[in-house]
Motif scaffolding. Structure first.
Motif, PDB file in Angstrom:
ATOM      1  N   LEU A   1     -31.549  25.491  68.854  1.00 22.10           N
ATOM      2  CA  LEU A   1     -32.123  26.709  67.798  1.00 22.10           C
ATOM      3  C   LEU A   1     -31.144  26.461  66.862  1.00 22.10           C
ATOM      4  O   LEU A   1     -30.180  25.405  66.484  1.00 22.10           O
ATOM      5  N   THR A   2     -31.533  26.430  65.875  1.00 15.61           N
ATOM      6  CA  THR A   2     -30.449  26.915  64.933  1.00 15.61           C
ATOM      7  C   THR A   2     -29.913  27.546  63.918  1.00 15.61           C
ATOM      8  O   THR A   2     -29.582  28.145  64.849  1.00 15.61           O
ATOM      9  N   GLU A   3     -28.868  27.386  63.500  1.00 14.24           N
ATOM     10  CA  GLU A   3     -27.637  28.324  63.151  1.00 14.24           C
ATOM     11  C   GLU A   3     -27.891  29.961  62.506  1.00 14.24           C
ATOM     12  O   GLU A   3     -28.070  30.743  63.494  1.00 14.24           O
ATOM     13  N   ALA A   4     -29.198  29.045  62.089  1.00 16.34           N
ATOM     14  CA  ALA A   4     -29.997  30.831  61.196  1.00 16.34           C
ATOM     15  C   ALA A   4     -30.780  31.459  62.895  1.00 16.34           C
ATOM     16  O   ALA A   4     -31.142  32.697  62.257  1.00 16.34           O
ATOM     17  N   GLN A   5     -31.354  30.409  63.686  1.00 17.72           N
ATOM     18  CA  GLN A   5     -32.289  31.384  64.177  1.00 17.72           C
ATOM     19  C   GLN A   5     -31.511  31.918  65.194  1.00 17.72           C
ATOM     20  O   GLN A   5     -31.906  33.093  65.543  1.00 17.72           O
ATOM     21  N   ALA A   6     -30.320  31.173  65.737  1.00 14.07           N
ATOM     22  CA  ALA A   6     -29.430  32.102  67.231  1.00 14.07           C
ATOM     23  C   ALA A   6     -28.590  32.965  66.175  1.00 14.07           C
ATOM     24  O   ALA A   6     -28.802  34.269  67.198  1.00 14.07           O
ATOM     25  N   ARG A   7     -28.429  33.045  64.523  1.00 16.22           N
ATOM     26  CA  ARG A   7     -27.794  35.190  64.055  1.00 16.22           C
ATOM     27  C   ARG A   7     -29.342  35.245  64.383  1.00 16.22           C
ATOM     28  O   ARG A   7     -29.065  37.338  64.633  1.00 16.22           O
ATOM     29  N   ALA A   8     -30.537  34.947  64.363  1.00 15.04           N
ATOM     30  CA  ALA A   8     -31.590  35.767  64.170  1.00 15.04           C
ATOM     31  C   ALA A   8     -31.752  36.715  65.290  1.00 15.04           C
ATOM     32  O   ALA A   8     -32.495  37.918  65.412  1.00 15.04           O
TER      33      ALA A   8
END
Length: 262
Positions: A65-72
């Motif tokens: 996961l990218t950082e943005a995906q993890a935050r999502a």
């Protein structure tokens, strides 16, 4: 130490409907422009240069996961509703009662990971983290998405599962030297993810203060959500249940979309 009575969980209402809409929208977005899924192109069997379609990537080869995906994949105060809000900082009971030790190795390790929030060791990568405060009862919920190999996460989940038998009721001492009585027992979690474990821990001192802390960990592939929900007053089990259920399904959907987009 007497255990608090089991509490029934609230039914998911608005958050569950919101997640359903999210899953429907993202599922449509993965198809064709008319909203229908496009079948994969296949080579003609008559062509001598036909190349077999590559197999779907295994879980082990799935992109991180990218950082943005993890935050999502994180939950928010909107998911839990009133009285939850964005945290205003670490609760005072973390240092006052949770920073403690025990002469039993497994119980000491449990207290250490609850305080440091490094449940899978320092080598595990925390991809995203958030905190929520219960404005009515003062409980605090900490929620994180961790990237760590599945086999290592499963070993930690097995260790957590063993703690009610290894620790049960035990003695602890805070960093300030205050003795505490402690207890740990297993709790039920929703049937989500690939593997999961729930615990409830209680710490009491001679002044009559009792810290109650729920721990829930759910592995979804090579990503794991971990949450703690604790406080010195009422700690509603339904908040732990809802956050675990909603968070695991959101993490699974973010992982699925991450594979589609690669």
């Amino acid at each position: 130490m007497p255990r608090p009575p089991a509490r029934r969980t609230r039914a998911l209402t608005a958050p569950a409907l919101a997640l359903g809409a999210l899953l429907t929208a993202t599922a449509c977005g993965a198809g064709g422009s008319d909203g229908t899924a496009k079948p994969p192109a296949t080579a003609s069997p008559a062509s001598p240069s036909a190349v077999p379609t590559a197999p779907a990537p295994s879980r082990a080869s799935a992109p991180a996961l990218t950082e943005a995906q993890a935050r999502a994949a994180l939950i928010t105060e909107a998911d839990l509703g009133e009285p939850w809000s964005a945290t205003r900082g670490a609760a005072t009971w973390r240092d006052g009662m949770l920073k403690a030790s025990s002469d039993k190795p497994d119980c000491r390790r449990l207290l250490d990971v609850l305080y440091t929030e490094e449940f899978f060791g320092p080598e595990a990568r925390t991809r995203a983290v958030t905190g929520l405060d219960d404005d009515w009862d003062g409980a605090q919920l900490r929620y994180q998405v961790v990237a760590h190999p599945a086999e290592k996460v499963d070993r930690t989940l097995s260790w957590l599962r063993s703690l009610p038998g290894k620790c049960g009721e035990f003695r602890a001492v805070t960093a300030a030297g205050v003795p505490q009585s402690a207890a740990v027992w297993e709790t039920e979690l929703p049937e989500v993810g690939d593997a999961r474990q729930g615990l409830r821990i209680a710490l009491s001192n001679a002044d009559g203060a009792t810290l109650t802390l729920d721990l829930a960990a759910v592995r979804v592939g090579d990503d794991t959500l971990v949450l703690t929900n604790g406080g010195l007053a009422d700690v509603p089990a339904d908040a732990t249940w809802t956050a675990t259920d909603l968070g695991a399904r959101r993490l699974a959907e973010v992982r699925r979309l991450g594979r589609v987009e690669v």
